[in-house]
Design a protein around this motif. Structure first.
Motif, short mmCIF file in Angstrom:
data_model
loop_
_atom_site.label_atom_id
_atom_site.label_comp_id
_atom_site.label_asym_id
_atom_site.label_seq_id
_atom_site.Cartn_x
_atom_site.Cartn_y
_atom_site.Cartn_z
N CYS A 183 2.25 30.71 51.86
CA CYS A 183 1.04 31.53 51.46
C CYS A 183 -0.04 31.21 52.06
O CYS A 183 -0.88 32.01 52.54
CB CYS A 183 1.02 31.27 49.96
SG CYS A 183 -0.34 32.15 49.29
N LEU A 184 -0.42 29.85 52.43
CA LEU A 184 -1.69 29.40 52.90
C LEU A 184 -1.36 29.88 54.39
O LEU A 184 -2.66 30.29 55.01
CB LEU A 184 -1.70 27.88 52.99
CG LEU A 184 -2.82 27.18 53.99
CD1 LEU A 184 -3.99 27.44 53.35
CD2 LEU A 184 -2.42 25.75 54.09
N GLU A 185 -0.54 29.94 55.12
CA GLU A 185 -0.31 30.37 56.58
C GLU A 185 -0.49 31.75 56.74
O GLU A 185 -1.25 32.40 57.70
CB GLU A 185 1.21 30.07 57.15
CG GLU A 185 0.95 28.59 57.65
CD GLU A 185 -0.07 28.11 58.55
OE1 GLU A 185 -0.46 28.75 59.50
OE2 GLU A 185 -0.94 27.08 58.03
N TYR A 200 -10.61 26.91 58.00
CA TYR A 200 -10.31 25.64 57.66
C TYR A 200 -9.17 25.41 56.62
O TYR A 200 -9.55 26.22 55.65
CB TYR A 200 -11.58 24.78 57.46
CG TYR A 200 -11.00 23.46 56.82
CD1 TYR A 200 -11.01 22.22 57.71
CD2 TYR A 200 -10.96 23.36 55.30
CE1 TYR A 200 -10.95 21.12 57.17
CE2 TYR A 200 -10.73 21.85 54.82
CZ TYR A 200 -10.39 20.96 55.90
OH TYR A 200 -10.20 19.63 55.13
N ARG A 201 -8.08 24.91 56.70
CA ARG A 201 -7.06 25.00 55.77
C ARG A 201 -7.01 23.96 54.69
O ARG A 201 -6.82 22.66 54.99
CB ARG A 201 -5.60 24.86 56.32
CG ARG A 201 -5.21 26.30 57.10
CD ARG A 201 -4.13 25.88 58.23
NE ARG A 201 -3.54 27.21 58.77
CZ ARG A 201 -4.01 27.69 59.96
NH1 ARG A 201 -4.99 27.40 60.28
NH2 ARG A 201 -3.58 28.75 60.51
N ALA A 202 -7.61 24.29 53.78
CA ALA A 202 -7.92 23.20 52.47
C ALA A 202 -6.56 22.86 51.94
O ALA A 202 -5.56 23.51 52.00
CB ALA A 202 -8.62 23.94 51.39
N SER A 203 -6.39 21.67 51.44
CA SER A 203 -5.29 21.33 51.08
C SER A 203 -4.83 21.66 49.55
O SER A 203 -3.49 21.57 49.37
CB SER A 203 -5.36 19.60 50.52
OG SER A 203 -6.36 19.15 49.73
N SER A 204 -5.56 22.34 48.78
CA SER A 204 -5.00 22.97 47.65
C SER A 204 -6.40 24.18 47.17
O SER A 204 -7.24 24.33 47.71
CB SER A 204 -4.88 22.08 46.28
OG SER A 204 -6.28 21.48 46.15
N ILE A 205 -5.72 24.92 46.28
CA ILE A 205 -6.56 26.13 45.75
C ILE A 205 -8.02 25.31 44.99
O ILE A 205 -9.05 25.72 45.25
CB ILE A 205 -5.86 26.94 44.89
CG1 ILE A 205 -4.91 27.83 45.61
CG2 ILE A 205 -6.96 27.72 44.03
CD1 ILE A 205 -4.24 28.83 44.94
N LYS A 206 -7.61 24.12 44.39
CA LYS A 206 -8.91 23.52 43.46
C LYS A 206 -9.93 22.95 44.55
O LYS A 206 -10.98 22.85 44.33
CB LYS A 206 -8.15 22.67 42.70
CG LYS A 206 -7.49 23.05 41.25
CD LYS A 206 -7.25 21.79 40.50
CE LYS A 206 -6.66 22.71 39.07
NZ LYS A 206 -5.60 23.25 39.24
N VAL A 207 -9.22 22.45 45.52
CA VAL A 207 -10.01 21.79 46.54
C VAL A 207 -10.86 22.93 47.22
O VAL A 207 -12.22 22.60 47.42
CB VAL A 207 -9.52 21.13 47.69
CG1 VAL A 207 -10.07 20.72 48.81
CG2 VAL A 207 -8.72 20.08 47.13
N ALA A 208 -10.55 24.16 47.52
CA ALA A 208 -11.33 25.05 48.21
C ALA A 208 -12.25 25.57 47.02
O ALA A 208 -13.28 26.06 47.46
CB ALA A 208 -10.21 26.33 48.44
N GLU A 209 -11.96 25.70 45.87
CA GLU A 209 -12.99 26.25 44.78
C GLU A 209 -14.05 25.53 44.64
O GLU A 209 -15.01 25.65 44.63
CB GLU A 209 -12.32 26.36 43.48
CG GLU A 209 -11.20 27.32 43.35
CD GLU A 209 -10.29 27.34 42.08
OE1 GLU A 209 -9.98 28.60 41.74
OE2 GLU A 209 -9.89 26.28 41.74
#
Length: 439
Positions: A183-185, A200-209
């Motif tokens: 999904c990330l890709e 920039y690919r964040a490690s998780s949805i929560k990190v991006a939020e």
């Protein structure tokens, strides 16, 4: 064939849900490469776009006329898309708690029109956990589909700076995240179609939020620090701008300035962090303190106006005060959460009804938001006090002689200038013996 490949081959569409200052430029950018459906519930806004008018002034009328974005307010048409970008506002309630109504409403609408194999990306600013804990359950309930099996979800915080013609969408690195690697890709590759600066690919949805909330909270705190200094320097009789210019000669100075902090990002996002922290049992100290300082600046400026009126021997409630600018920032028509409104409210307490001039602001929005009617500069005369509240280019480039002609026929010492953004030549003004104050 992946969803990304289907989108690039124009076999599938992207739907941008929410066509304001964030969603509309994104839809325009995507439409240069792929098929885009632009959806907004506001029929009047959609009609403006369809007629080639850009009410946000972010890209201009000509770009709107030439774009291939398929603008619609018809919910059922979302069934035509497989990749959804949610760019609705996330405001706060009167008690400073998050108002998730718009993002929940968008999730309901998308859920009703979601099909298997779809991907939903949220751009709206939220506290960590909203996408997975609130939005996904709504999508599942409304669609009858299972997240992770029938559709997937990601998060990519918006970073558009309204009114900025230099740091545009394409030139700002985009943070992306997804619920799993595939999904990330997919999300990353779709955004890479338009983001020249890269993703920039964040490690998780929560990190991006969290990243989105933190970057705006950081700016808010730094500006709050300068605002606190400005309030103290005002008592000391020191010019804050002079202090900052001296400080900025050091290589690692952060170059923040005092000012009114409003709008739909910096003035709101920290409250999302504060809300979630308190839910977890932690009472914010630094972030909340910064918000309190910045939320108080409108009253501080208004009190400075009153003080200058008194010193100039004006009858306060009869004083004619003109405020130049009502938008939350320069060269932007957006009036949402403008702290100029706090100045107006405070002046009203002294029975002053200031006249508001703003050549850029949307007059309908200003009246709806603050109950004021905008006045044209050429209609202004017999002024006691001019308040330069927003540094629109039109005000910055205007010869000072034009402003001089707006005042009453009285000694210059009784002509008051409040220069919140320090855009005027204070040396020249003081040589003329005007009563001048800056933040």
């Amino acid at each position: 064939m992946s969803l990304y490949e289907q989108i690039v081959n124009k076999q599938e569409k992207i739907a941008v849900v929410g066509l304001g200052y964030v969603g509309m430029p994104l839809a325009i950018a995507f439409a240069k490469k792929i098929k885009v459906l632009g959806f907004d519930l506001n029929k009047d806004k959609i009609n403006l776009y369809k007629s080639g008018v850009d009410p946000t002034n972010e890209v201009g009328n000509q770009v709107i006329k030439e774009t291939s974005v398929d603008f619609t307010s018809e919910e059922w048409r979302l069934k035509e898309a497989k990749f959804f970008v949610v760019a609705v506002p996330t405001p706060i309630n009167s008690d400073k708690t998050p108002d998730l109504g718009p993002v929940e409403g968008a999730s309901i609408i998308i859920g009703r029109n979601l099909s298997k194999g779809s991907l939903v990306v949220y751009e709206s600013t939220v506290y960590p956990g909203v996408t997975e804990d609130i939005c996904i359950p709504i999508l599942e309930k409304e669609s009858g589909l299972k997240c992770g099996i029938d559709f997937k979800v990601g998060y990519s915080p918006e970073r558009i700076n309204p009114g900025d013609k230099v740091n545009t969408l394409e030139k700002i690195i985009k943070i992306v995240s997804g619920m799993d690697e595939n999904c990330l890709e997919e999300i990353a590759k779709v955004y890479e179609l338009v983001i020249e600066a890269g993703v920039y690919r964040a490690s998780s949805i929560k990190v991006a939020e969290a990243a989105k909330v933190v970057e705006n909270s950081q700016r808010d705190i730094n500006i709050a620090f300068m605002n606190e200094l400005a309030m103290v320097f005002d008592r000391m009789g020191i010019e804050t701008k002079d202090v900052i210019e001296a400080m900025n000669t050091k290589w690692n100075a952060l170059k923040f300035y005092p000012g009114l902090v409003g709008g739909h990002c910096i003035g709101i996002d920290p409250y999302y962090f504060i809300y979630e922290a308190e839910k977890l049992g932690y009472h914010s100290q630094i972030v909340l303190s910064g918000r309190k300082i910045n939320d108080s600046m409108g009253e501080f400026v208004a009190d400075a106006i009153i003080k200058r009126l008194v010193i100039a021997n004006k009858i306060v409630k009869n004083a004619k005060v003109v405020i130049l600018g009502i938008t939350f920032k320069e060269n932007c028509s957006d009036t949402r959460n403008s702290k100029v409104g706090d100045i107006i409210t405070r002046l009203n307490e002294y029975e002053i009804e200031p006249i508001i001039v703003d050549p850029i602001a949307d007059s309908d929005d200003a009246e709806k938001e603050y109950g004021i009617k905008l006045t044209k500069l050429e209609e202004i005369n017999n002024v006691d006090c001019l308040v330069f509240a927003v540094a629109h280019n039109e005000f910055v480039s205007m010869p000072f002689e034009i402003f001089e002609g707006l005042y009453k026929d009285c000694p210059n010492e009784e002509k008051i200038i409040i220069d919140i953004k320090s855009i005027l030549d204070k040396k020249k003004i003081r040589e003329k013996r005007y009563s001048y104050w800056s933040l």
